[in-house]
Design a protein around this motif. Structure first.
Motif, PDB file in Angstrom:
ATOM      1  N   ASP A 380      16.695  15.768  14.235  1.00 46.55           N
ATOM      2  CA  ASP A 380      15.828  16.477  13.281  1.00 46.55           C
ATOM      3  C   ASP A 380      16.357  17.904  13.108  1.00 46.55           C
ATOM      4  OD1 ASP A 380      15.144  16.927  15.952  1.00 46.55           O
ATOM      5  OD2 ASP A 380      13.049  17.358  15.519  1.00 46.55           O
ATOM      6  N   ALA A 381      17.412  17.982  12.252  1.00 50.95           N
ATOM      7  CA  ALA A 381      18.015  19.303  12.030  1.00 50.95           C
ATOM      8  C   ALA A 381      17.027  20.216  11.325  1.00 50.95           C
ATOM      9  CB  ALA A 381      19.279  19.157  11.205  1.00 50.95           C
ATOM     10  N   GLY A 382      16.186  19.645  10.467  1.00 47.82           N
ATOM     11  CA  GLY A 382      15.222  20.460   9.714  1.00 47.82           C
ATOM     12  C   GLY A 382      13.864  20.453  10.379  1.00 47.82           C
ATOM     13  N   HIS A 383      12.868  20.788   9.595  1.00 46.59           N
ATOM     14  CA  HIS A 383      11.505  20.827  10.116  1.00 46.59           C
ATOM     15  C   HIS A 383      10.980  19.425  10.383  1.00 46.59           C
ATOM     16  CE1 HIS A 383      10.727  25.097   9.605  1.00 46.59           C
ATOM     17  NE2 HIS A 383      11.481  25.027   8.536  1.00 46.59           N
ATOM     18  N   ALA A 384      10.247  19.285  11.470  1.00 43.04           N
ATOM     19  CA  ALA A 384       9.593  18.007  11.771  1.00 43.04           C
ATOM     20  C   ALA A 384       8.370  18.280  12.639  1.00 43.04           C
ATOM     21  CB  ALA A 384      10.567  17.078  12.480  1.00 43.04           C
ATOM     22  N   GLU A 385       7.721  19.428  12.380  1.00 43.92           N
ATOM     23  CA  GLU A 385       6.571  19.804  13.201  1.00 43.92           C
ATOM     24  C   GLU A 385       5.422  18.805  13.035  1.00 43.92           C
ATOM     25  OE1 GLU A 385       8.201  21.886  11.154  1.00 43.92           O
ATOM     26  OE2 GLU A 385       8.565  23.820  12.131  1.00 43.92           O
ATOM     27  N   ARG A 386       4.564  18.730  14.055  1.00 39.66           N
ATOM     28  CA  ARG A 386       3.427  17.807  14.025  1.00 39.66           C
ATOM     29  C   ARG A 386       2.152  18.461  13.515  1.00 39.66           C
ATOM     30  NH1 ARG A 386       8.221  16.251  16.114  1.00 39.66           N
ATOM     31  NH2 ARG A 386       8.151  14.140  17.008  1.00 39.66           N
TER      32      ARG A 386
END
Lengths: 509, 509
Positions: A380-386
């Protein structure tokens, strides 16, 4: 606060961009197998092997809770027209997530469709709350002030001549683990204040500096004000080695040099503010750190003894890893110290060399961690916040891409940061018809009369402001909030004080 | 901030009510004649006769500027269809107000009607700015830190064992003159923070206390931290002797006892917060003061040496005036001191007796001031403010009913106070088709890097938030804003940084 100047320039590129693509950040192979497999790969001689395993188990456990939500809800969705839907759904949820779903939402299913968006948000909030409670109750990262690691790090800090370590990472979720993972610093040994672009608030930081110094004077805590120790303020900017032009710090237009320069400018401004606010030699030490969000490798710009920092000179942990991986411990350590001194723009204080050397050494473990458990660079190079965390606090958040953080007192001041968070989650969640989960937190000092009531009022004020600002999303059930407060003078977990999912609140619409 | 709890209870009576009636607050008889006439009336033996004259001249001068606006604009209005309207209007304005009107507004007159609301707001802003500049440039109240009166008061404070005097009056415009007129304290000798209901922010006040104490420790300013002096925090609540049920403090429902009790509760909370934040005997002294907004007579609740304050026991300056007016200076002073000690709930510290005695003595002059120049009680019993002051600062406002003050960092937190101000001005101005003039001010510390830019950004942020909250009024031209910032580290006037009346801004609509 810190973000407001950026906001006014109205350059859209100045906020983190919404993610282009989302990868599943947790490897699907069984954890034990992965740990076993990783054990066969060689570590750097300075890597803390057992700590890496421990941290990986924690990351999997917490993120695993979130990963299970969508698969479970898909199954629940397929059951919703059975007559015994509620019982079936609860049984399934209990067996797969370990907790019951909210009855007042399930019970409405027979009328039409069950509100899956509400269930999703509820599960995210519950999973966060479980992890948060666990953090405060059992110290899973061994970083509380009672832990031996914290005591040992505090002694080390004192030996280096620092009485307080204050670090501002960028608020980007990909730096949320910077303290506990990338730098391996016990969370209780550092004052962490995340800000978009690492642009912390100078006035507020001066206020905290004054309080720290006055406590030393009045209570000799953590040491007496007559001891010649220093307050160390550090900034962590970030960049992406894989996709430097898109996945760097969007607050600085994915421009590494600009991110570093702006971080340094803020640090120098802070020192000048301290020096100009008080006479008599009042000052602080400064440290500029960069992190590659793909590999977690850090770079540190070593300051000279006369406080010069060179934006173009740094020690890179990734290079050091390669240069020292076949050396002995002692040889590797010497090489690290020599490199630090050699890249500094002038003669260095030996304590600062020791301190930076510690950070680099700790980071070697993290480089191995990413190598072994995330194939050398995060998927997950980019955003993948929960979820989005809004307010003041979140001492328990120490995992990469778990939380997009909008550190704010008011939505009025923090709106640019929050807008970016909503934009990110529009890409991550809304695009999949899932709602944006926002956890609001206000920490307070229980020793101050009525501070709890004020924190509660702050939560509700910010909740109202969020609902007003994103009214369309909220009215569609595409944005949910979860309100929590916490007494920072105690070690107990946060207290849940409300949610947009509360039955009473929903009925009042 | 302080008002937020009140706001949440949603009791409409908890905000100041809009005025029932407006009286002309300035007597129309020529000033010289009034002064001459007043000289023939007997003063209390402790009254400062010449200071009263000086203060009256200042009040007349400043308020006179505002009083001339409407009559002048009525004349200008009657000229607007003359071909040489602009020249005639400017000539008239120059001769009656002493300044030119804004050309870009006058020049639009030929198209339809001249925007009289805009001219009114412009004149209010200009008149405020003239008085504000004069205040910082020539110290008309002789209260700057260089003045002999300030030096003398500082020495007196030190003799009483206080190193800092911090007073929170209610934000009501009828208390805006409390420091310089009612208590006769040089403005530079006191830290003034007005808040609705006198409910100051405990956390922020603790922050200022820490900074004060740390400056003593680090710079021995105003004295060394080893000197056994105290920080004195006072609150001024208010009530109305003429119309107690309607013209008291509306934040407390015009209930004197409640106003006093809530003020004391906040004071005790502040002391507890200081004591619990630090150990080692950290504490503060507290003082509860009430003021009758009709006569300016104060009442002081003398604290015992063991910090007891009785809400029902006070020394009333109005009673003392009557009891001592035929005594000699010395007899009167002794009577004041005896009364203070006799109404205290326990044995008193002699320094506190001296301090309260000074306040009561000073207030006798103000009682004579109101007697002579305002017929014993103000004609404007209710609200009659000229503009709303929003933000942080306004060191120059020291006249009764000149400014309704909404002390805030953000509209989000300060909205309840601001809503009350807008309600008051809906009664005062909108009802007469006049706009609401709002002056925004952010003081900053010029010694902190980029603090000026941040104050400017704060001004613009708050301006936007005001326009958004009261968009209907703003769109109708019934609300205008005037943005100012000021370097509190200097003695120079405030800087004007924008206005809703700027030609460029108007054109961008």
């Amino acid at each position: 606060m810190a973000y407001r100047n950026l906001a006014r320039t109205r350059q859209p590129s100045l906020g983190p961009t919404a993610p282009r693509k989302r990868f599943d950040p947790i490897d699907t192979s069984p954890i034990e197998e992965k740990i076993k497999k990783s054990s066969s790969l060689p570590d750097h001689p300075l890597t803390n092997h057992s700590e890496n395993h421990h941290l990986y188990l924690y990351e999997n456990k917490v993120k695993g809770r979130f990963e299970k939500i969508v698969p479970l809800l898909k199954k629940v969705s397929s059951l919703q027209h059975y007559e015994d839907f509620v019982e079936r759904a609860q049984k399934l949820s209990r067996s797969e997530l370990g907790f019951d779903l909210p009855l007042h939402i399930l019970e409405k299913a027979w009328v039409g469709n069950v509100d899956m968006k509400a269930l999703f948000a509820w599960c995210v909030f519950y999973s966060h709350q479980e992890s948060s409670d666990e953090f405060f109750n059992s110290d899973p990262l061994n970083g509380s002030s009672d832990s031996s690691s914290a005591k040992s790090f505090q002694s080390f800090l004192a030996e280096c001549g620092f009485h307080l370590l204050d670090i501002t990472p960028c608020a980007d979720g990909r730096l949320a683990h910077a303290i506990s993972y990338a730098l391996r610093i016990p969370f209780s040994s550092v004052r962490r204040r995340s800000h978009a672009g690492a642009l912390f608030d100078i006035e507020k930081t001066v206020g905290r500096w004054i309080k720290t110094e006055h406590t030393r004077y009045r209570e000799s805590f953590p040491n007496s004000s007559s001891d010649p120790t220093r307050y160390l303020k550090a900034v962590i900017y970030h960049f992406s080695s894989v996709d430097p032009n898109h996945q760097g710090c969007a607050a600085h237009g994915s421009n590494d040099e600009l991110a570093a320069a702006k971080g340094l400018e803020r640090l120098l401004g802070f020192r000048e503010a301290v020096e100009n606010t008080f006479c008599c030699g009042a000052s602080v030490d400064l440290l500029l750190i960069g992190i590659d969000t793909d590999t977690d490798a850090i770079r540190v710009h070593p300051p000279s003894i006369d406080n010069n920092v060179d934006l173009k000179s740094w020690i890179c942990a990734r290079s050091i890893y390669k240069e020292t991986q076949y050396l002995t411990d002692q040889e590797a350590l010497r090489k690290i110290e020599d490199t630090i001194s050699s890249v500094s723009p002038g003669k260095m204080d030996s304590n600062m060399v020791s301190f930076i050397s510690k950070l680099i050494t700790n980071n070697l473990s993290q480089i191995d961690y990413v190598k072994k458990f995330h194939s050398g660079q995060y998927k997950d190079a980019g955003h993948a916040e929960r979820f989005i965390g809004v307010g003041i606090g979140f001492k328990e958040v120490h995992l990469r891409n778990l939380t997009y953080f909008a550190h704010l007192d008011t939505v009025e001041q923090g709106a640019p940061d929050l807008d970016v968070g909503v934009k990110i989650f529009t890409g991550l969640n809304i695009s999949k018809n899932l709602p944006i989960p926002i956890v609001v937190r206000f920490d307070y000092s229980g020793s101050v009369p009525h501070a709890r009531e004020r924190a509660l009022a702050d939560c509700k004020r910010v909740d109202e402001a969020i609902k007003a600002r994103y009214s369309e999303l909220y009215d569609q059930g595409s944005l949910h909030t979860f309100l929590t407060i916490r007494d920072r003078d105690k070690k107990s977990p946060a207290e849940v004080v409300g949610s947009s999912l509360d039955p009473a609140l929903k009925e009042s619409h």
